[in-house]
Design a protein around this motif. Structure first.
Motif, PDB file in Angstrom:
ATOM      1  N   GLY A  26       0.816  -1.209   0.000  1.00 41.35           N
ATOM      2  CA  GLY A  26       0.000   0.000   0.000  1.00 41.35           C
ATOM      3  C   GLY A  26       0.849   1.257   0.000  1.00 41.35           C
ATOM      4  O   GLY A  26       0.560   2.212  -0.724  1.00 41.35           O
ATOM      5  N   ASP A  27       1.928   1.279   0.786  1.00 42.19           N
ATOM      6  CA  ASP A  27       2.820   2.443   0.819  1.00 42.19           C
ATOM      7  C   ASP A  27       3.529   2.634  -0.516  1.00 42.19           C
ATOM      8  O   ASP A  27       3.684   3.767  -0.998  1.00 42.19           O
ATOM      9  CB  ASP A  27       3.854   2.272   1.933  1.00 42.19           C
ATOM     10  N   ALA A  28       3.948   1.533  -1.121  1.00 44.64           N
ATOM     11  CA  ALA A  28       4.623   1.629  -2.419  1.00 44.64           C
ATOM     12  C   ALA A  28       3.677   2.144  -3.496  1.00 44.64           C
ATOM     13  O   ALA A  28       4.080   2.941  -4.364  1.00 44.64           O
ATOM     14  CB  ALA A  28       5.177   0.258  -2.813  1.00 44.64           C
ATOM     15  N   LEU A  29       2.426   1.710  -3.436  1.00 41.89           N
ATOM     16  CA  LEU A  29       1.448   2.161  -4.427  1.00 41.89           C
ATOM     17  C   LEU A  29       1.164   3.647  -4.260  1.00 41.89           C
ATOM     18  O   LEU A  29       1.090   4.390  -5.254  1.00 41.89           O
ATOM     19  CB  LEU A  29       0.159   1.349  -4.268  1.00 41.89           C
ATOM     20  N   ARG A  30       1.019   4.103  -3.018  1.00 41.21           N
ATOM     21  CA  ARG A  30       0.745   5.529  -2.790  1.00 41.21           C
ATOM     22  C   ARG A  30       1.936   6.396  -3.189  1.00 41.21           C
ATOM     23  O   ARG A  30       1.769   7.478  -3.763  1.00 41.21           O
ATOM     24  CB  ARG A  30       0.387   5.765  -1.327  1.00 41.21           C
ATOM     25  N   SER A  31       3.134   5.939  -2.894  1.00 42.30           N
ATOM     26  CA  SER A  31       4.316   6.729  -3.250  1.00 42.30           C
ATOM     27  C   SER A  31       4.514   6.828  -4.759  1.00 42.30           C
ATOM     28  O   SER A  31       5.229   7.715  -5.239  1.00 42.30           O
ATOM     29  CB  SER A  31       5.565   6.120  -2.606  1.00 42.30           C
ATOM     30  N   ALA A  32       3.882   5.934  -5.515  1.00 45.12           N
ATOM     31  CA  ALA A  32       4.016   5.964  -6.977  1.00 45.12           C
ATOM     32  C   ALA A  32       3.029   6.916  -7.634  1.00 45.12           C
ATOM     33  O   ALA A  32       3.072   7.097  -8.862  1.00 45.12           O
ATOM     34  CB  ALA A  32       3.830   4.558  -7.545  1.00 45.12           C
ATOM     35  N   VAL A  33       2.139   7.538  -6.856  1.00 43.52           N
ATOM     36  CA  VAL A  33       1.177   8.482  -7.426  1.00 43.52           C
ATOM     37  C   VAL A  33       1.935   9.673  -7.996  1.00 43.52           C
ATOM     38  O   VAL A  33       2.746  10.308  -7.312  1.00 43.52           O
ATOM     39  CB  VAL A  33       0.164   8.953  -6.356  1.00 43.52           C
ATOM     40  N   THR A  34       1.690   9.978  -9.250  1.00 44.76           N
ATOM     41  CA  THR A  34       2.408  11.057  -9.937  1.00 44.76           C
ATOM     42  C   THR A  34       1.652  12.363  -9.771  1.00 44.76           C
ATOM     43  O   THR A  34       0.909  12.794 -10.647  1.00 44.76           O
ATOM     44  CB  THR A  34       2.578  10.732 -11.427  1.00 44.76           C
ATOM     45  N   TYR A  35       1.851  12.985  -8.631  1.00 44.01           N
ATOM     46  CA  TYR A  35       1.180  14.259  -8.351  1.00 44.01           C
ATOM     47  C   TYR A  35       2.198  15.206  -7.752  1.00 44.01           C
ATOM     48  O   TYR A  35       2.790  14.926  -6.707  1.00 44.01           O
ATOM     49  CB  TYR A  35       0.013  14.055  -7.375  1.00 44.01           C
ATOM     50  N   GLU A  36       2.430  16.315  -8.429  1.00 49.15           N
ATOM     51  CA  GLU A  36       3.391  17.303  -7.964  1.00 49.15           C
ATOM     52  C   GLU A  36       2.717  18.664  -7.887  1.00 49.15           C
ATOM     53  O   GLU A  36       1.846  18.987  -8.689  1.00 49.15           O
ATOM     54  CB  GLU A  36       4.600  17.387  -8.910  1.00 49.15           C
ATOM     55  N   THR A  37       3.129  19.456  -6.899  1.00 45.00           N
ATOM     56  CA  THR A  37       2.625  20.824  -6.750  1.00 45.00           C
ATOM     57  C   THR A  37       3.750  21.790  -7.061  1.00 45.00           C
ATOM     58  O   THR A  37       4.925  21.492  -6.845  1.00 45.00           O
ATOM     59  CB  THR A  37       2.098  21.079  -5.330  1.00 45.00           C
ATOM     60  N   ALA A  38       3.382  22.942  -7.574  1.00 46.39           N
ATOM     61  CA  ALA A  38       4.362  23.975  -7.919  1.00 46.39           C
ATOM     62  C   ALA A  38       3.988  25.270  -7.219  1.00 46.39           C
ATOM     63  O   ALA A  38       2.824  25.671  -7.211  1.00 46.39           O
ATOM     64  CB  ALA A  38       4.416  24.193  -9.432  1.00 46.39           C
ATOM     65  N   VAL A  39       4.986  25.925  -6.628  1.00 51.62           N
ATOM     66  CA  VAL A  39       4.786  27.212  -5.958  1.00 51.62           C
ATOM     67  C   VAL A  39       5.470  28.289  -6.794  1.00 51.62           C
ATOM     68  O   VAL A  39       6.652  28.178  -7.125  1.00 51.62           O
ATOM     69  CB  VAL A  39       5.356  27.205  -4.526  1.00 51.62           C
ATOM     70  N   THR A  40       4.730  29.339  -7.142  1.00 50.24           N
ATOM     71  CA  THR A  40       5.265  30.441  -7.937  1.00 50.24           C
ATOM     72  C   THR A  40       5.571  31.618  -7.025  1.00 50.24           C
ATOM     73  O   THR A  40       4.682  32.083  -6.294  1.00 50.24           O
ATOM     74  CB  THR A  40       4.267  30.865  -9.021  1.00 50.24           C
ATOM     75  N   TRP A  41       6.815  32.092  -7.036  1.00 49.28           N
ATOM     76  CA  TRP A  41       7.224  33.226  -6.211  1.00 49.28           C
ATOM     77  C   TRP A  41       7.310  34.457  -7.106  1.00 49.28           C
ATOM     78  O   TRP A  41       8.127  34.527  -8.010  1.00 49.28           O
ATOM     79  CB  TRP A  41       8.584  32.930  -5.567  1.00 49.28           C
ATOM     80  N   ASN A  42       6.450  35.442  -6.842  1.00 48.71           N
ATOM     81  CA  ASN A  42       6.345  36.613  -7.704  1.00 48.71           C
ATOM     82  C   ASN A  42       7.063  37.838  -7.147  1.00 48.71           C
ATOM     83  O   ASN A  42       6.960  38.917  -7.718  1.00 48.71           O
ATOM     84  CB  ASN A  42       4.872  36.962  -7.934  1.00 48.71           C
ATOM     85  N   GLU A  43       7.784  37.704  -6.015  1.00 47.19           N
ATOM     86  CA  GLU A  43       8.482  38.850  -5.455  1.00 47.19           C
ATOM     87  C   GLU A  43       9.649  39.252  -6.366  1.00 47.19           C
ATOM     88  O   GLU A  43      10.296  38.398  -6.973  1.00 47.19           O
ATOM     89  CB  GLU A  43       9.010  38.511  -4.061  1.00 47.19           C
TER      90      GLU A  43
END
Length: 367
Positions: free
Chosen positions: A275-292
């Motif tokens: 179960g842990d291996a399956l969850r870690s394989a989820v291809t979901y990434e977040t991106a933070v944009t810094w506008n300063e």
């Protein structure tokens, strides 16, 4: 007025020419080609009266039209069915709801699945079905799909489908943008004990779901992904889902975790490690944009900028002192050489008086 009409007609004609050629509701019959490959149409396309057992999911998917047509090569016949939906997301939900564990990806291209009975091809907001799929050749089916594709809405499919790890069992992937599709998916995948989670999934808040079954040797598990518009909504529904999770499922290892706006539920894994291996394989990434504002390599050094500021300020101060001295010097010289003629002219000076004293103010007293 006539000139305005000509301009309007020109703009309207250009807009219509640039718009995609999409079939309007009730005109799906026109999408069927007269022939493809060696197959010729028999008669006219006819409406499909109803889809028993699938009406609720199709209605939720936004089904607008469903038409069938027969084709023949002289000795054999095939039935071609087209279903039209409001948008590609609804069509993708209906397409995955039609998949079965005996269906495998086809060589026709794009999202497609085939078994001994039929071929399904997702073409934008249209679903193409061919029965039986063995009679036409692959080239003929590709030709038919290309003809139909020209009349479809080719907007992007839901991004959540890309978050599923690879390796799921063919025909088990399901997409849901509403409760009917998720309930149908859980039932078809023999996960009936989780149907009470449907009411807590939060589809009214804009949630989308993706589910699939995974098997690797003796290991197995189901994976349910729920994506929300904001991380706050994901956290809120995480708590609701944890409360609604059956105790037996928790004892079987079912867990829920959140990553930004995505919830991942590993359904009854054969082992905690799998179960842990399956969850870690989820291809979901977040991106933070810094506008300063920030300094780049092409910007001048900070010390150079400060030196320029100091020099510029000094130049302005010197100019102010010089102009002040020049103005004062001119005034002093004028008073020496031209007394009472340029600056000090009492006869032209008016003094405002409040009348608080009987003594009148003499303007010459100021000089």
């Amino acid at each position: 007025m006539r000139k305005f009409r000509l301009i309007f007609l020109s703009v309207f004609s250009a807009a219509m020419a640039a718009a995609p050629c999409l079939p309007a509701q009730g005109t799906l019959e026109r999408v069927f080609p007269e022939r493809f490959g060696r197959w010729n149409a028999i008669g006219s396309p006819s409406k499909i009266k109803g889809d028993e057992g699938r009406a609720q999911v199709f209605a939720e998917s936004g089904l607008t039209d469903s038409v069938a047509s027969e084709y023949s090569d002289g000795t054999q016949k095939v039935v071609v069915v087209l279903r039209q939906f409001r948008d590609p997301s609804g069509a993708y939900q209906a397409y995955t709801a039609e998949l079965g564990p005996d269906m495998h990806p086809s060589t026709v291209g794009g999202p497609s699945a085939i078994n001994q009975e039929r071929l399904l091809v997702l073409l934008g907001n249209l679903i193409l079905e061919v029965r039986p799929p063995q009679n036409p050749t692959t080239n003929e089916l590709q030709q038919l799909a290309a003809m139909v594709l020209k009349h479809s809405d080719q907007a992007p499919l839901p991004p959540i489908r890309t978050h599923l790890p690879s390796g799921f069992s063919d025909g088990t992937q399901r997409y849901a943008l509403g409760p009917a599709a998720l309930r149908s998916a859980l039932n078809s995948l023999k996960r009936d004990e989780f149907t009470n989670l449907v009411s807590e999934a939060g589809f009214a808040s804009g949630a989308e779901a993706m589910i699939a079954e995974y098997r690797n040797g003796k290991d197995s598990a189901g994976l349910l992904l729920l994506e929300y518009p904001t991380p706050q909504l994901a956290e809120q529904h995480l708590r609701h889902l944890e409360e609604a999770l059956p105790p037996a499922a928790k004892r079987a290892g079912t867990t829920i975790e959140r990553k930004a706006s995505l919830l991942s539920l590993v359904l009854k894994p054969s082992s905690a490690a799998y179960g842990d291996a399956l969850r870690s394989a989820v291809t979901y990434e977040t991106a933070v944009t810094w506008n300063e504002p920030h300094q780049t390599v092409t910007d001048p050094p900070l010390v150079t900028t400060l030196v320029k500021i100091i020099l510029g300020t000094g130049v302005f101060m010197v100019v102010a002192v010089v102009l002040g001295a020049a103005f004062g010097g001119v005034r002093v010289l004028a008073k020496i050489f031209f007394p009472g003629k340029v600056f000090d002219r009492p006869e032209q000076l008016d003094v405002l008086q409040l009348g608080l004293s009987s003594k009148r103010i003499n303007s010459r007293d100021f000089y």
